[in-house]
Motif scaffolding. Structure first.
Motif, PDB file in Angstrom:
ATOM      1  N   LEU A 370      40.398  43.165  53.190  1.00  0.00           N
ATOM      2  CA  LEU A 370      41.630  42.453  52.842  1.00  0.00           C
ATOM      3  C   LEU A 370      41.607  41.021  53.368  1.00  0.00           C
ATOM      4  O   LEU A 370      42.060  40.088  52.680  1.00  0.00           O
ATOM      5  N   ARG A 371      41.064  40.835  54.567  1.00  0.00           N
ATOM      6  CA  ARG A 371      41.013  39.469  55.119  1.00  0.00           C
ATOM      7  C   ARG A 371      40.049  38.604  54.319  1.00  0.00           C
ATOM      8  O   ARG A 371      40.322  37.409  54.083  1.00  0.00           O
ATOM      9  N   LEU A 372      38.931  39.175  53.901  1.00  0.00           N
ATOM     10  CA  LEU A 372      38.004  38.422  53.046  1.00  0.00           C
ATOM     11  C   LEU A 372      38.661  38.048  51.727  1.00  0.00           C
ATOM     12  O   LEU A 372      38.473  36.927  51.222  1.00  0.00           O
ATOM     13  N   LEU A 373      39.419  38.967  51.170  1.00  0.00           N
ATOM     14  CA  LEU A 373      40.115  38.681  49.911  1.00  0.00           C
ATOM     15  C   LEU A 373      41.121  37.555  50.089  1.00  0.00           C
ATOM     16  O   LEU A 373      41.229  36.653  49.241  1.00  0.00           O
ATOM     17  N   LEU A 383      45.805  27.480  37.986  1.00  0.00           N
ATOM     18  CA  LEU A 383      46.017  28.754  37.321  1.00  0.00           C
ATOM     19  C   LEU A 383      44.708  29.394  36.889  1.00  0.00           C
ATOM     20  O   LEU A 383      44.478  30.594  37.107  1.00  0.00           O
ATOM     21  N   THR A 384      43.826  28.586  36.265  1.00  0.00           N
ATOM     22  CA  THR A 384      42.545  29.147  35.818  1.00  0.00           C
ATOM     23  C   THR A 384      41.715  29.612  37.011  1.00  0.00           C
ATOM     24  O   THR A 384      41.144  30.710  37.006  1.00  0.00           O
ATOM     25  N   ALA A 385      41.667  28.747  38.006  1.00  0.00           N
ATOM     26  CA  ALA A 385      40.900  29.120  39.195  1.00  0.00           C
ATOM     27  C   ALA A 385      41.509  30.338  39.882  1.00  0.00           C
ATOM     28  O   ALA A 385      40.792  31.203  40.402  1.00  0.00           O
ATOM     29  N   THR A 386      42.863  30.423  39.845  1.00  0.00           N
ATOM     30  CA  THR A 386      43.514  31.597  40.442  1.00  0.00           C
ATOM     31  C   THR A 386      43.137  32.870  39.693  1.00  0.00           C
ATOM     32  O   THR A 386      42.851  33.906  40.296  1.00  0.00           O
ATOM     33  N   GLY A 387      43.146  32.788  38.351  1.00  0.00           N
ATOM     34  CA  GLY A 387      42.753  33.954  37.557  1.00  0.00           C
ATOM     35  C   GLY A 387      41.326  34.371  37.846  1.00  0.00           C
ATOM     36  O   GLY A 387      41.039  35.563  38.045  1.00  0.00           O
ATOM     37  N   LEU A 388      40.439  33.382  37.854  1.00  0.00           N
ATOM     38  CA  LEU A 388      39.050  33.704  38.170  1.00  0.00           C
ATOM     39  C   LEU A 388      38.914  34.222  39.598  1.00  0.00           C
ATOM     40  O   LEU A 388      38.105  35.120  39.874  1.00  0.00           O
ATOM     41  N   GLY A 389      39.729  33.656  40.490  1.00  0.00           N
ATOM     42  CA  GLY A 389      39.690  34.116  41.867  1.00  0.00           C
ATOM     43  C   GLY A 389      40.156  35.560  42.001  1.00  0.00           C
ATOM     44  O   GLY A 389      39.596  36.344  42.765  1.00  0.00           O
ATOM     45  N   ILE A 391      39.916  37.844  39.656  1.00  0.00           N
ATOM     46  CA  ILE A 391      38.834  38.680  39.117  1.00  0.00           C
ATOM     47  C   ILE A 391      37.731  38.835  40.159  1.00  0.00           C
ATOM     48  O   ILE A 391      37.240  39.938  40.432  1.00  0.00           O
ATOM     49  N   GLY A 392      37.346  37.696  40.751  1.00  0.00           N
ATOM     50  CA  GLY A 392      36.308  37.755  41.767  1.00  0.00           C
ATOM     51  C   GLY A 392      36.743  38.560  42.974  1.00  0.00           C
ATOM     52  O   GLY A 392      35.959  39.327  43.553  1.00  0.00           O
ATOM     53  N   GLY A 393      38.029  38.405  43.354  1.00  0.00           N
ATOM     54  CA  GLY A 393      38.530  39.185  44.475  1.00  0.00           C
ATOM     55  C   GLY A 393      38.547  40.675  44.185  1.00  0.00           C
ATOM     56  O   GLY A 393      38.244  41.500  45.054  1.00  0.00           O
ATOM     57  N   GLY A 394      38.892  41.035  42.944  1.00  0.00           N
ATOM     58  CA  GLY A 394      38.851  42.446  42.565  1.00  0.00           C
ATOM     59  C   GLY A 394      37.448  43.008  42.627  1.00  0.00           C
ATOM     60  O   GLY A 394      37.230  44.128  43.112  1.00  0.00           O
ATOM     61  N   VAL A 395      36.484  42.224  42.132  1.00  0.00           N
ATOM     62  CA  VAL A 395      35.087  42.661  42.202  1.00  0.00           C
ATOM     63  C   VAL A 395      34.654  42.805  43.663  1.00  0.00           C
ATOM     64  O   VAL A 395      33.965  43.768  44.036  1.00  0.00           O
ATOM     65  N   LEU A 396      35.090  41.864  44.494  1.00  0.00           N
ATOM     66  CA  LEU A 396      34.755  41.933  45.912  1.00  0.00           C
ATOM     67  C   LEU A 396      35.313  43.202  46.546  1.00  0.00           C
ATOM     68  O   LEU A 396      34.626  43.885  47.322  1.00  0.00           O
ATOM     69  N   CYS A 397      36.568  43.553  46.205  1.00  0.00           N
ATOM     70  CA  CYS A 397      37.168  44.767  46.749  1.00  0.00           C
ATOM     71  C   CYS A 397      36.401  46.010  46.307  1.00  0.00           C
ATOM     72  O   CYS A 397      36.192  46.933  47.098  1.00  0.00           O
ATOM     73  N   LEU A 398      35.982  46.034  45.030  1.00  0.00           N
ATOM     74  CA  LEU A 398      35.237  47.191  44.537  1.00  0.00           C
ATOM     75  C   LEU A 398      33.883  47.305  45.243  1.00  0.00           C
ATOM     76  O   LEU A 398      33.448  48.415  45.592  1.00  0.00           O
ATOM     77  N   VAL A 399      33.222  46.154  45.435  1.00  0.00           N
ATOM     78  CA  VAL A 399      31.933  46.186  46.137  1.00  0.00           C
ATOM     79  C   VAL A 399      32.112  46.659  47.577  1.00  0.00           C
ATOM     80  O   VAL A 399      31.344  47.489  48.078  1.00  0.00           O
ATOM     81  N   LEU A 400      33.161  46.147  48.230  1.00  0.00           N
ATOM     82  CA  LEU A 400      33.417  46.564  49.604  1.00  0.00           C
ATOM     83  C   LEU A 400      33.788  48.046  49.673  1.00  0.00           C
ATOM     84  O   LEU A 400      33.423  48.741  50.625  1.00  0.00           O
ATOM     85  N   THR A 401      34.526  48.528  48.655  1.00  0.00           N
ATOM     86  CA  THR A 401      34.869  49.953  48.619  1.00  0.00           C
ATOM     87  C   THR A 401      33.611  50.802  48.505  1.00  0.00           C
ATOM     88  O   THR A 401      33.459  51.819  49.199  1.00  0.00           O
ATOM     89  N   TRP A 402      32.717  50.397  47.628  1.00  0.00           N
ATOM     90  CA  TRP A 402      31.459  51.136  47.453  1.00  0.00           C
ATOM     91  C   TRP A 402      30.650  51.131  48.745  1.00  0.00           C
ATOM     92  O   TRP A 402      30.144  52.167  49.179  1.00  0.00           O
TER      93      TRP A 402
END
Length: 417
Positions: A370-373, A383-389, A391-402
């Protein structure tokens, strides 16, 4: 199915089943659905045979304690208590002060007598519940005396008297974790209700050493002092389990205090730091470490000592960085505090892994994720960077979960060094 030599005996199977079920679902110890789920898994894996599974199921069924009956009885007792309070409250002004005090004294005396009889007869739960009720009646008596005689005093004074009067008899007659938890909460409440007087008292002591906000010290000190109390309590064999729980709560408070300090300074919620805080924090840490070294075996004190040391180092680093903070380097300092937070929780997770604490290890890993996110989202804008961020944050959470799942399973097999 494995050979009979590999089959777990009945008593071992019962013990393992109950431990696993209670560890995963502590509030649903007698839920047969959960028990059957684990029995089917172990039976399909060849850990127990069909006969052992049936005997475990029969044993659990014969020792069931339906939660709905406990809930219903608790609701009935609560309704009676609320009804009595409502009747008394409706006629409170008409009741003479002497009658109020006499009724309170009688009720408190009867409860104390009940606790004494239960203590003499070694009736565990009547004694524990009676002591808990008496603990509540004492603070009620103090409040009633203050109201009847119109005593003008701060709430923290009443709470301090409450603890001073109640702690000796609680320490003598109670050994349960429930009472220990309630006492711990009362001690924490008393400390923070006296926040301003304590801060002023410490401020007068350090008037010649520079002034600043003692917020960080007021969080750190009670955790260390309660750890000392817990270690001393654990030395008495009847209260060993209670002391162990108190120590866990104190260490959780220590981790929370250090984490709050890092976050508060990194977010500039508190900007002034008193120079003497580090010295007082070092004294409190040394006191807790000395009590731990004297009152525990090497196997017990080493991981806790490591947590104490890591907590003090990170807490001190945060206070030193707060004094070096400059507005021109705000981004770098925020990133540095975020890294300090992650390093601290990585140390907590590493200690949890070595202690075999899977739940704490998973929690530490989640906090780091969560702190990394948050750091990742703070570094982007638009806005665009936030959206991409996101998406990237979601991918990061999934990788960290795995990754966390793999590490947790390795921890369960004892594969983490």
């Amino acid at each position: 199915m494995r050979e009979p030599d590999d089959v777990i005996p009945l008593e071992t199977g019962v013990r393992v089943a109950r431990k696993q079920v209670v560890a995963c679902y502590p509030l649903r110890e007698d839920d047969t659905v959960i028990a059957e789920h684990y029995l089917k898994r172990w039976r399909s894996a060849g850990l127990i045979d069909d006969g052992a599974a049936e005997r475990i199921s029969a044993w659990e069924a014969s020792h069931r304690r339906p939660l709905w009956l406990w809930a219903l009885s608790g609701m009935g007792a609560l309704a009676i208590g609320l009804g009595l309070l409502a009747v008394v409250a409706a006629n409170w002004e008409e009741i003479p002060a002497a009658a109020k005090l006499a009724a309170d004294l009688l009720l408190t005396g009867l409860c104390a007598g009940f606790v004494f009889v239960a203590w003499q007869r070694d009736r565990e739960w009547p004694r524990e519940l009676g002591a808990l009720l008496l603990f509540g009646l004492v603070i009620g008596s103090i409040a009633l005396i203050g109201q009847v005689y119109q005593l003008q005093s701060d709430p923290w004074q009443a709470l301090a008297i409450w603890l001073a009067l109640s702690t000796p008899f609680l320490a003598l007659v109670t050994f349960s974790r429930l009472v220990g938890t309630v006492w711990f909460a009362a001690a924490v409440l008393t400390w923070f209700s006296a926040y301003e007087p304590l801060e002023r008292a410490i401020g007068r002591l350090i008037s010649g050493s520079g002034r600043g906000d003692l917020f960080h010290l007021m969080l750190y000190l009670p955790a260390c002092l309660l750890a000392v109390v817990a270690i001393l309590r654990r030395r008495w064999p009847p209260a060993e389990d209670q002391g162990e729980l108190l120590l866990k709560l104190a260490l959780a408070g220590l981790v929370g205090a250090v984490s709050t300090t890092v976050v508060a300074i990194g977010s500039r919620l508190v900007s002034l730091v008193a120079p003497v805080e580090i010295g007082l924090g070092a004294a409190a840490t040394l006191l807790a470490a000395t009590a731990l070294w004297i009152g525990s075996s090497a196997m017990q004190w080493r991981p806790v000592m490591a947590l104490l040391g890591a907590s003090f180092v990170v807490w001190t680093a945060a206070l030193l960085l707060a004094r070096a903070w400059t507005p021109e380097q705000r981004t770098a300092f925020e990133a540095l505090f975020g890294l300090l937070f992650i390093v601290y929780w990585a140390a907590v997770g590493w200690l949890a892994a070595h202690a075999g604490q899977r739940v704490l290890f998973g929690f530490a890993f989640t906090v780091i994720g969560l702190r990394l996110l948050i750091l990742y989202l703070e570094a982007i804008g638009g806005l665009t960077a936030t959206g991409l961020g996101l998406i990237g944050g979601g991918v990061l959470c999934l990788v960290l979960t795995w990754l966390g799942w793999r590490l947790t399973r390795r921890l369960g097999r004892g594969a983490i060094p």
